[in-house]
Motif scaffolding. Structure first.
Motif, PDB file in Angstrom:
ATOM      1  N   GLU A  51       0.823  -1.208   0.000  1.00 37.62           N
ATOM      2  CA  GLU A  51       0.000   0.000   0.000  1.00 37.62           C
ATOM      3  C   GLU A  51       0.855   1.256   0.000  1.00 37.62           C
ATOM      4  O   GLU A  51       0.516   2.263  -0.606  1.00 37.62           O
ATOM      5  N   GLN A  54       2.291   1.744  -3.471  1.00 39.25           N
ATOM      6  CA  GLN A  54       1.262   2.306  -4.356  1.00 39.25           C
ATOM      7  C   GLN A  54       1.103   3.802  -4.115  1.00 39.25           C
ATOM      8  O   GLN A  54       0.945   4.586  -5.058  1.00 39.25           O
ATOM      9  N   ALA A  55       1.150   4.228  -2.843  1.00 43.22           N
ATOM     10  CA  ALA A  55       1.014   5.650  -2.523  1.00 43.22           C
ATOM     11  C   ALA A  55       2.197   6.443  -3.084  1.00 43.22           C
ATOM     12  O   ALA A  55       2.029   7.569  -3.560  1.00 43.22           O
ATOM     13  N   GLU A  57       4.031   5.752  -5.777  1.00 44.17           N
ATOM     14  CA  GLU A  57       3.878   5.881  -7.233  1.00 44.17           C
ATOM     15  C   GLU A  57       2.723   6.818  -7.585  1.00 44.17           C
ATOM     16  O   GLU A  57       2.821   7.597  -8.542  1.00 44.17           O
ATOM     17  N   ARG A  58       1.648   6.768  -6.803  1.00 45.75           N
ATOM     18  CA  ARG A  58       0.473   7.606  -7.072  1.00 45.75           C
ATOM     19  C   ARG A  58       0.744   9.074  -6.786  1.00 45.75           C
ATOM     20  O   ARG A  58       0.420   9.953  -7.600  1.00 45.75           O
ATOM     21  N   ASP A  59       1.348   9.377  -5.631  1.00 42.46           N
ATOM     22  CA  ASP A  59       1.490  10.755  -5.182  1.00 42.46           C
ATOM     23  C   ASP A  59       2.790  11.415  -5.621  1.00 42.46           C
ATOM     24  O   ASP A  59       2.815  12.621  -5.895  1.00 42.46           O
ATOM     25  N   LYS A  61       4.904  10.116  -8.107  1.00 43.54           N
ATOM     26  CA  LYS A  61       5.213   9.821  -9.521  1.00 43.54           C
ATOM     27  C   LYS A  61       6.658   9.360  -9.703  1.00 43.54           C
ATOM     28  O   LYS A  61       7.301   9.654 -10.719  1.00 43.54           O
ATOM     29  N   CYS A 335       6.369  10.293   3.274  1.00 47.01           N
ATOM     30  CA  CYS A 335       5.054   9.661   3.298  1.00 47.01           C
ATOM     31  C   CYS A 335       4.540   9.711   4.723  1.00 47.01           C
ATOM     32  O   CYS A 335       5.310   9.809   5.672  1.00 47.01           O
ATOM     33  N   THR A 344      -0.302   8.514   2.462  1.00 45.76           N
ATOM     34  CA  THR A 344      -0.206   9.478   1.368  1.00 45.76           C
ATOM     35  C   THR A 344       1.226  10.008   1.369  1.00 45.76           C
ATOM     36  O   THR A 344       1.917   9.956   2.384  1.00 45.76           O
ATOM     37  N   ASN A 407      -8.803  13.110  -2.853  1.00 46.35           N
ATOM     38  CA  ASN A 407      -9.078  13.416  -4.258  1.00 46.35           C
ATOM     39  C   ASN A 407      -9.735  14.792  -4.388  1.00 46.35           C
ATOM     40  O   ASN A 407      -9.333  15.621  -5.212  1.00 46.35           O
TER      41      ASN A 407
END
Length: 454
Positions: A51, A54-55, A57-59, A61, A335, A344, A407
């Protein structure tokens, strides 16, 4: 950016909606953590929770591997910058990790640039030294202190922007904010107009590492509500006491004659019968230290449940092992965990910020810390902030405390530079706890970085 708001979620005792994922399970006995090495090692990518990866890569980049690499570079840069400044106090002008992940040292003279370049760092010539920027910061805060509350309330925060050799004064985009006249003796100040903030906040806790607390017993019929916050870093002191560091404004009895308040794991179906996990034994918000932190002494039950482990919780109950402590430096990737927004990520956007922190009762206090672009929501207060796998700080305030999710927060604040979180650096917290302990509880405190023996 709005005024940073303390994100202790206040909810009614009769109806608390929490999808709590704190896992209670037996563990073996603990041993005190030993002193950390000066440059603690990071975990490898394989040891990061899925998790969290994933955060990242998502936040951010970037890949988890690059996240760890940049975090490690930031700490090496922090150490070099500290030593460089001690040797070159008049020419040092700041240090940061650039958007490309490369460390940069700013200086005010070509000779100083040659020294940093010889050490392998990119350099930038700056017109103002770090010492002069800090003097300007002091002048700005002295000026703010002379203003009536009706005017100072329009000032959100003051931050040092080493990248552009200036201070950034965030002022509410209101009639009062427009009317402020900066004293002409203060140079190198940029004013940014931001949405207004402060005042009552409606919050909805959602899940993650959670605790609740109240100013009196949960079964007291006069109790109107409970507060929801997030656990931070598990710690131990020289006597082996199991402690957790969270946010100071999460203590509902802060400032009272008896500041102690009980911390519970919420029983969502029967709040008065929630499980006791610990007690606030100290807390500070603002004051001379400018810090926002609390110390929670954990119960034996909490210890048996695993809260003496060197870990912080994130999405779906997953945990990240903490391997040491770190210093905030601009550009470093970070993070955070928290009971509302879970994992996040973001970057440190200013490693020195002074701001008004609004607590749930509407009181404003001046706190000092660092700013990041990570999204945090109501109830995330006290949660752990890490750089790589090193403890960096705890969550104190946010410009999106009242947002329903990240979001919506990211979308709404995109025109104003995005989300912003106030973090309180962990090393000053540890030093202040130790200095205030007087040899008692909390004396010799350190972040737990070693797993339970056995």
């Amino acid at each position: 950016m709005r005024k940073l708001v303390a994100r202790r979620a206040a909810v009614k005792a009769a109806s608390i909606g929490i999808a709590a994922t704190v896992l209670l399970a037996p563990v073996l006995a603990t041993t005190p953590a030993s002193a950390e090495p000066s440059e603690p090692a990071q975990l490898t990518v394989e040891n990061l929770p899925a998790e969290l990866a994933q955060a990242i890569e998502r936040d951010l980049k970037i890949s988890p591997a690059e996240y760890l690499e940049r975090a490690a570079k930031a700490q090496l840069l922090s150490t070099y910058a500290r030593d460089f400044r001690a040797a070159q106090p008049d020419t040092y002008a700041g240090a940061w990790i650039g958007p490309d992940g490369k460390p940069v040292v700013a200086v005010t003279s070509p000779d100083a640039a040659k020294i940093a370049a010889a050490a392998g760092y990119q350099t930038r010539l700056a017109p103002v030294s770090a010492a002069k920027l800090e003097t300007s910061l002091t002048q700005v805060n002295q000026w703010i202190g002379t203003l009536p509350v009706s005017l100072s309330d329009a000032i959100n925060s003051v931050a040092i922007d080493f990248l552009n050799s200036q201070l950034v004064l965030s002022v509410a985009n209101t009639t009062v904010g427009h009317a402020l006249n900066l004293p002409t003796l203060i140079a190198n100040v940029k004013v940014v107009l931001s949405p207004g903030g402060g005042g009552p906040v409606e919050r909805r806790p959602m899940g993650g590492d959670t605790y609740i607390s109240a100013p009196k017993a949960l079964n007291d019929t006069s109790l109107e509500g409970v507060d929801v916050c997030s656990f931070g870093f598990n710690s131990t002191d020289a006597a082996g006491n199991a402690l957790n560091i969270s946010a100071g404004h999460c203590n509902p009895n802060l400032g009272k004659a008896d500041e102690k308040a009980t911390v519970y794991y919420p029983n969502v179906k029967d709040i008065p019968n929630s499980v006791e996990l610990g007690t606030f034994v100290s807390a500070k918000v603002g004051g001379d230290s400018g810090l926002d932190y609390s110390v929670i002494q954990l119960t034996d039950r909490a210890v048996r449940s695993g809260m003496d482990q060197p870990s912080v919780r994130g999405a779906n109950g997953t945990t990240l092992t903490i391997t040491g402590t770190a210093e905030p430096i601009t550009g470093a990737p970070i993070c955070k965990s928290g009971q509302s927004s879970t994992f996040t990520c973001g970057f440190v956007v200013a490693d020195r910020v002074e701001t008004q922190l609004y607590t749930a009762d509407g009181v404003s206090r001046i706190v000092r810390g660092f700013a990041s672009s990570a999204c945090t929501l109501g109830g995330d207060s006290g949660g752990a902030i890490v750089s790589g796998t090193l403890a960096l700080g705890i969550t104190s305030g946010s410009n999106v405390a009242d947002a329903p999710n990240c979001n919506e927060a990211n979308t709404a604040l995109a025109p104003y530079g995005g989300t912003a979180t106030l973090g309180i650096p962990i090393r000053p917290i540890l030093a202040d706890i130790d200095a205030s302990a007087g040899g008692g509880l909390g004396s010799g405190i350190s972040i737990r970085t070693r797993p339970v023996a056995g």
